[in-house]
Write an enzyme that holds these catalytic residues in place. Sequence first.
Site, PDB file in Angstrom:
ATOM      1  N   TYR A 122       0.358  -1.430  -0.109  1.00  0.00           N
ATOM      2  CA  TYR A 122      -0.103   0.270   0.187  1.00  0.00           C
ATOM      3  C   TYR A 122       0.876   1.376   0.199  1.00  0.00           C
ATOM      4  O   TYR A 122       0.403   2.645   0.377  1.00  0.00           O
ATOM      5  CB  TYR A 122      -0.700   0.268   1.137  1.00  0.00           C
ATOM      6  CG  TYR A 122      -1.763  -1.260   0.781  1.00  0.00           C
ATOM      7  CD1 TYR A 122      -3.607  -0.770   0.479  1.00  0.00           C
ATOM      8  CD2 TYR A 122      -1.464  -2.149   1.627  1.00  0.00           C
ATOM      9  CE1 TYR A 122      -3.987  -1.624   0.263  1.00  0.00           C
ATOM     10  CE2 TYR A 122      -2.161  -3.309   1.815  1.00  0.00           C
ATOM     11  CZ  TYR A 122      -3.777  -3.359   0.929  1.00  0.00           C
ATOM     12  OH  TYR A 122      -4.512  -4.286   0.116  1.00  0.00           O
ATOM     13  N   ASP A 173       5.563  -8.053  -1.178  1.00  0.00           N
ATOM     14  CA  ASP A 173       4.181  -7.855  -1.789  1.00  0.00           C
ATOM     15  C   ASP A 173       4.752  -7.941  -3.471  1.00  0.00           C
ATOM     16  O   ASP A 173       5.581  -8.093  -3.655  1.00  0.00           O
ATOM     17  CB  ASP A 173       3.041  -6.797  -1.225  1.00  0.00           C
ATOM     18  CG  ASP A 173       1.801  -7.645  -2.041  1.00  0.00           C
ATOM     19  OD1 ASP A 173       1.121  -7.337  -2.742  1.00  0.00           O
ATOM     20  OD2 ASP A 173       1.092  -7.878  -0.656  1.00  0.00           O
ATOM     21  N   ASP A 174       3.784  -7.411  -4.407  1.00  0.00           N
ATOM     22  CA  ASP A 174       3.597  -7.389  -5.861  1.00  0.00           C
ATOM     23  C   ASP A 174       4.103  -6.706  -6.257  1.00  0.00           C
ATOM     24  O   ASP A 174       4.593  -5.848  -5.708  1.00  0.00           O
ATOM     25  CB  ASP A 174       2.115  -7.257  -6.200  1.00  0.00           C
ATOM     26  CG  ASP A 174       1.738  -7.798  -7.910  1.00  0.00           C
ATOM     27  OD1 ASP A 174       2.631  -8.398  -8.554  1.00  0.00           O
ATOM     28  OD2 ASP A 174       1.098  -7.374  -8.470  1.00  0.00           O
ATOM     29  N   LYS A 211       0.627 -15.037   1.530  1.00  0.00           N
ATOM     30  CA  LYS A 211      -0.193 -14.409   1.931  1.00  0.00           C
ATOM     31  C   LYS A 211      -0.635 -14.372  -0.379  1.00  0.00           C
ATOM     32  O   LYS A 211       0.410 -14.384  -0.568  1.00  0.00           O
ATOM     33  CB  LYS A 211       0.158 -12.805   1.379  1.00  0.00           C
ATOM     34  CG  LYS A 211      -1.657 -12.334   1.372  1.00  0.00           C
ATOM     35  CD  LYS A 211      -1.120 -10.160   0.708  1.00  0.00           C
ATOM     36  CE  LYS A 211      -2.369  -9.435   0.526  1.00  0.00           C
ATOM     37  NZ  LYS A 211      -1.603  -7.967  -0.235  1.00  0.00           N
ATOM     38  N   ASP A 264      -3.269 -15.083  -3.373  1.00  0.00           N
ATOM     39  CA  ASP A 264      -4.117 -13.721  -3.531  1.00  0.00           C
ATOM     40  C   ASP A 264      -5.092 -13.967  -4.776  1.00  0.00           C
ATOM     41  O   ASP A 264      -4.471 -14.868  -5.948  1.00  0.00           O
ATOM     42  CB  ASP A 264      -3.667 -12.334  -3.618  1.00  0.00           C
ATOM     43  CG  ASP A 264      -4.814 -10.820  -3.639  1.00  0.00           C
ATOM     44  OD1 ASP A 264      -5.334 -10.946  -3.569  1.00  0.00           O
ATOM     45  OD2 ASP A 264      -3.881  -9.536  -3.452  1.00  0.00           O
ATOM     46  N   CYS A 271      -7.090 -13.864  -0.231  1.00  0.00           N
ATOM     47  CA  CYS A 271      -6.845 -12.759  -0.309  1.00  0.00           C
ATOM     48  C   CYS A 271      -7.892 -12.763  -1.614  1.00  0.00           C
ATOM     49  O   CYS A 271      -7.410 -13.880  -1.906  1.00  0.00           O
ATOM     50  CB  CYS A 271      -6.495 -11.588  -0.445  1.00  0.00           C
ATOM     51  SG  CYS A 271      -6.269 -10.188  -0.379  1.00  0.00           S
ATOM     52  N   ARG A 283      -8.751 -12.803   4.420  1.00  0.00           N
ATOM     53  CA  ARG A 283      -8.966 -11.194   3.952  1.00  0.00           C
ATOM     54  C   ARG A 283     -10.797 -10.875   3.774  1.00  0.00           C
ATOM     55  O   ARG A 283     -11.300 -11.157   3.682  1.00  0.00           O
ATOM     56  CB  ARG A 283      -8.894 -10.153   2.581  1.00  0.00           C
ATOM     57  CG  ARG A 283      -9.117  -9.078   2.249  1.00  0.00           C
ATOM     58  CD  ARG A 283      -8.339  -8.401   3.397  1.00  0.00           C
ATOM     59  NE  ARG A 283      -7.043  -7.641   2.930  1.00  0.00           N
ATOM     60  CZ  ARG A 283      -6.341  -7.043   1.879  1.00  0.00           C
ATOM     61  NH1 ARG A 283      -7.632  -6.390   0.835  1.00  0.00           N
ATOM     62  NH2 ARG A 283      -5.918  -7.188   1.665  1.00  0.00           N
ATOM     63  N   ASP A 308      -9.878  -3.869  -0.156  1.00  0.00           N
ATOM     64  CA  ASP A 308      -8.617  -3.215  -0.172  1.00  0.00           C
ATOM     65  C   ASP A 308      -9.155  -2.106   0.721  1.00  0.00           C
ATOM     66  O   ASP A 308      -9.611  -1.246  -0.192  1.00  0.00           O
ATOM     67  CB  ASP A 308      -7.578  -2.683  -1.445  1.00  0.00           C
ATOM     68  CG  ASP A 308      -7.018  -3.746  -2.147  1.00  0.00           C
ATOM     69  OD1 ASP A 308      -7.013  -5.819  -0.728  1.00  0.00           O
ATOM     70  OD2 ASP A 308      -5.785  -4.380  -2.694  1.00  0.00           O
TER      71      ASP A 308
END
Length: 504
Positions: A162, A193-194, A300, A302, A343, A358, A362
Amino acid sequence: MSEQEHNVGEWVLDVRPEEIRALVSGFQSWSEAELRPLTDLQAVPVMKWRHEQGHDPAFLPSGEAGVWRSHTVLALVRPDGGGWVGCALDATHTFTHWEARVDQGANGQQVRVTCTGEGPAVEVVWQDTADVIGTVETLSAQLGSNMNALTPPPLRVWCSWYSYYRGVTLENMLENARLARQHSLPFDVFQLDDGFQADLGDWFEPSSHFGGHAKELPARLQQLGFTPGIWLAPFLASPTSRLFRDHPDWMLRGEDGLPLPVGHNWGGAYYTLDTTHPEVLAWLRELSATVRGWGYTYLKLDFLYGAALPGVRHDPSVGRAQAYRNAMQALRDGAPDAFILACGAPLAGSIGLVDAMRTGPDVAPYWDEESRRVWLGDATGPSARNALHTALSRWYQHSWYQPDPDVAIVRRELSLLNHHEREAVAGMLDIIGGLRASSDPIFMLDEDGLNLLRRCLTLSTPDRPTTLTQSFGGAVTHFSRGMFNLTDQSVTSLPAHAYLEQRL
């Protein structure tokens, strides 16, 4: 109705529809959960690609006034706080769909409730109750118990997404980890993350900008005292990826025999693996085993809805719910001791296979994207308002997994959130009582920001609503520890977009 679908039950309620509220929950993490007057309209996104990416295209929101659809659980609330609760008691092989519809009876308007199952028959409860809140909690807990829910202690996580989004680098991760240690911030996990990977699906090759390889990070995070975490979208493949190019036969297909686009992100359409293909399941086991071997014990995972979408599968005898469970089991088998956060995932269908989930869209560094939500009928996208609206309305799901209401945003730079909105997000984390997470670049935080962050990282037990008959914003907003105003106007002494803590 498809071959796998069957009627579970139908009930007719002789009530005044205008007095009833509906508590509904969508299919997956980002699908909307709401508490709304039954006569209101349940929005369906105008953009078709949002049907796949935000909902179950086989059982979409109704788009009609007086018709409310819900997955797994449905509650109808009378003005006295009593009402009716429906809940499936198993979601291992079957998706359960509820609909409450205002229609015309012999003596005026009435409410017709129907329940259908997609998959083998499962036990479903429809219960008249004087206490809707307690009954929702009891039946949800029974479902969790039946599916051997995993509810480990919640973790405190720093996540790169984020703030850095796809531009994250190895040094970004280490810089924030060093600053977290310097400020004695009580994080357990630092999660990449990504953006580290070459392409969507090509997880083992680094991106050109990352400044290293993801396998270089775990040991350095462990030296700083943190558990290493990593993000994967294990079922997805970009059309430019080596995975897609080398294994076109692994993709879920449409009726035309071509790979089926399942959403629009990363600059274009993307595709999903057909998890009834035995080679796909073997590849998924290898994927999770490989990143676990790199040292990542927090995963995580997703965009998991991809494995549960309608389409033409390698093995047509396997239903959608089972195809999803088989895929998640393969990932679990590859990393049996990992903490798995799901997620964008089918909610009830994940119970017993994931540690955390989640439970809303978001969070974003702005309150609302009104044009998308109102004019395009899509409240599944990122915003602080959407995250609160849906996560609060799923308070009862802590008996299915550790709920993850997403990150706190305490920074004032690179953010449009005002003081009240930052406090509302912090209040959500306290009320939900699950995972705690942050993504703020720690160098941006002044003393006030660091203090708010520490408060957001303080673990708490899940709170309970005090009422479902009153709401400030079409969601569950009144809890024993405080109340939220999700509307754009002040309500009594509570400003717009604010949270008022009730000190016990």
